[in-house]
Design a protein around this motif. Structure first.
Motif, short mmCIF file in Angstrom:
data_model
loop_
_atom_site.label_atom_id
_atom_site.label_comp_id
_atom_site.label_asym_id
_atom_site.label_seq_id
_atom_site.Cartn_x
_atom_site.Cartn_y
_atom_site.Cartn_z
N GLY A 185 0.70 -1.37 -0.03
CA GLY A 185 0.04 -0.14 -0.09
C GLY A 185 0.82 1.33 -0.03
O GLY A 185 0.49 2.22 -0.13
N ASN A 189 -1.61 4.23 0.96
CA ASN A 189 -2.75 3.06 1.41
C ASN A 189 -2.04 2.34 2.28
O ASN A 189 -2.86 1.03 2.36
CB ASN A 189 -2.91 2.37 0.09
CG ASN A 189 -4.25 3.48 -0.72
OD1 ASN A 189 -5.03 3.65 -0.30
ND2 ASN A 189 -3.62 3.83 -2.05
N PHE A 193 -4.58 -1.20 3.13
CA PHE A 193 -4.39 -2.35 2.71
C PHE A 193 -4.36 -3.23 3.77
O PHE A 193 -4.69 -4.61 3.60
CB PHE A 193 -2.87 -2.37 1.90
CG PHE A 193 -3.13 -1.99 0.21
CD1 PHE A 193 -4.28 -1.27 -0.02
CD2 PHE A 193 -2.33 -2.35 -0.48
CE1 PHE A 193 -4.36 -0.72 -1.40
CE2 PHE A 193 -2.65 -1.98 -1.72
CZ PHE A 193 -3.63 -1.26 -2.34
N SER A 223 -12.58 -4.14 -1.63
CA SER A 223 -12.35 -2.68 -1.64
C SER A 223 -13.28 -1.91 -2.31
O SER A 223 -13.20 -0.54 -2.53
CB SER A 223 -11.04 -2.42 -2.76
OG SER A 223 -10.02 -3.18 -2.18
N PRO A 257 -9.70 1.90 -0.88
CA PRO A 257 -8.28 2.42 -1.00
C PRO A 257 -8.21 4.01 -1.73
O PRO A 257 -9.22 4.32 -2.14
CB PRO A 257 -7.42 1.48 -1.99
CG PRO A 257 -8.50 0.25 -1.54
CD PRO A 257 -9.54 0.75 -1.31
N PRO A 268 -3.67 1.67 -6.30
CA PRO A 268 -4.04 0.50 -5.59
C PRO A 268 -4.52 -0.65 -6.41
O PRO A 268 -4.68 -1.77 -5.79
CB PRO A 268 -5.32 0.97 -4.51
CG PRO A 268 -5.74 2.40 -5.24
CD PRO A 268 -4.61 2.75 -5.89
#
Length: 420
Positions: A185, A189, A193, A223, A257, A268
């Motif tokens: 990530g 992120n 993640f 996600s 994300p 992402p």
């Protein structure tokens, strides 16, 4: 008072006392103040509090006034759905939404020394990279300075890993998966993640890891990206995710994300696809990492990893890119994963069994090139030669833990300067 100052006070825990209570009078114990988030979303991530004998883990949002929550339009923003505490300088109104969701509000007005305002403004005016910059000399660096710094960092990281091991029943493979997700990530992120990885029972990963399409579908579905499929490949991922979700009772909670301030290769979408490929290609990745005898052995694990074919000409769903290129992991990215995740896991696993692990791990770091970032560049401007990642990791750690916090009394360099 401004929000930036409030974040500083919370980040460095600058309070007259810690007997916190929420606006209803309930004691609030801050078990973890969280990690300051410099990107979009909540101010502090991965925090932990205890209230009414219940421990809550999630994110914390700070505002000067409670009403700023409404003015900033956070209510409908999915990035703020995992808030566990609203911290304000002044609680000017009660937020009905928080009452309905049992989210406590903590007012800090009576916990802050008013003199700190002027002191903090003076600190912000400090333009030096490190407090001793004007009198710094490379000869003041003590013997074994880098080795001691890096081992301190590894010990701290090891405590974090061992805490995760306790949470996940000593399952090293699951914890490795969570920490690899964190590394994939990157800065923007990383925590998101990790939340995605921790939201999925690792048993599910093991059961579907021989099917890369299903792994991608699981990551993309959690996600929240498969709600409106725009092409046949996305439709396939959605069908696979719906199947996996029903079969393994995957939660409906979506963890979104971020794309903000990211170069397309770090989107992402690409990184999660590459993470799926890593677990598709290596059915026994943990044992490979633990048994690796040198840096090249670790690099081999990652060097053939790539995003799936769909991403050759995409960076986001349904949007074809004019550039057609296989999205592999770069050498710098691989080394970053090894430095920040693989070697700390390896150190933690071996430290109670192998009395030579300190020297062995330091050798791994010594064989990897130094990182390139603004902190290392400024150390170099002071005359330091940073020859490998052992030294770069040491200097980054030292800057964050001594120089930024002006903790000169616990600094080997500061000790020498004060002694003189």
């Amino acid at each position: 008072m401004n929000e930036k100052l409030l974040q500083y006070l919370w980040n460095f825990k600058v309070f007259t006392h810690y007997n916190f209570t929420d606006t209803e009078g309930n004691p609030v114990e801050i078990l973890n103040f969280g990690k300051l988030n410099t990107d979009s979303g909540p101010d502090f991530l991965m925090a932990k509090i205890k209230i009414k004998n219940v421990i809550l883990a999630g994110n914390i949002e700070l505002h000067v006034k409670a009403s700023d929550w409404i003015f900033h339009n956070h209510t409908k923003d999915p990035a703020y759905q995992n808030i566990i505490l609203h911290v304000v300088y002044q609680n000017d109104i009660d937020i009905e939404e928080f009452k309905n969701r049992n989210i406590p509000t903590l007012e800090l007005k009576d916990h802050i020394d008013k003199n700190i305002f002027e002191k903090y403004e003076n600190l912000l005016k400090e333009s030096q990279f490190i407090p001793c910059e004007k009198i710094f000399n490379t000869k003041k660096i003590p013997v074994q300075f880098h080795e001691e710094n890096l081992l301190k960092k590894l010990e701290e990281k090891s405590i974090e890993i061992e805490t995760d091991l306790q949470r996940f029943k000593n399952n090293y493979e699951a914890v490795l998966f969570h920490h690899l997700a964190y590394s994939f990530g990157l800065k923007v992120n990383a925590s998101i993640f990790k939340q995605i990885a921790e939201s999925i029972d690792f048993i599910v990963i093991n059961k579907i890891r021989q099917n890369k399409t299903q792994l991608e579908a699981l990551f993309f579905g959690v996600s929240g990206w498969l709600e409106t499929p725009q092409d046949p490949q996305i439709q396939l991922w959605k069908r696979e995710f719906d199947f996996i979700k029903n079969k393994y009772n995957i939660s409906d909670v979506k963890i979104y994300p971020k794309f903000l301030r990211l170069r397309p290769p770090n989107f992402p979408t690409i990184r999660l696809s590459q993470l799926a490929d890593l677990y598709f290609q290596h059915q026994n990745i943990f044992s490979k990492i633990i048994s690796a005898q040198n840096t090249n052995g670790l690099i081999e694990i990652f060097k053939e990893i790539k995003a799936s074919e769909y991403w050759d000409n995409h960076f986001n769903f349904g949007k074809i890119s004019p550039v057609n290129q296989t999205k592999t992991l770069t050498k710098d990215f691989i080394e970053l994963i090894i430095l920040n995740t693989v070697l700390p896991i390896k150190f933690t696993y071996h430290k109670h069994q192998n009395e030579n692990i300190n020297d062995e791990i330091l050798t791994f770091y010594n064989k990897i090139q130094a990182e390139k970032n603004s902190v290392i560049a400024q150390w170099k401007q002071l005359g330091l030669k940073v020859r490998n990642s052992l030294e770069s990791q040491s200097l980054i750690y030292h800057f964050k833990n001594c120089c930024e916090t002006k903790n000169c009394l616990n600094c080997g360099i500061g000790f020498k300067i004060l002694k003189e």
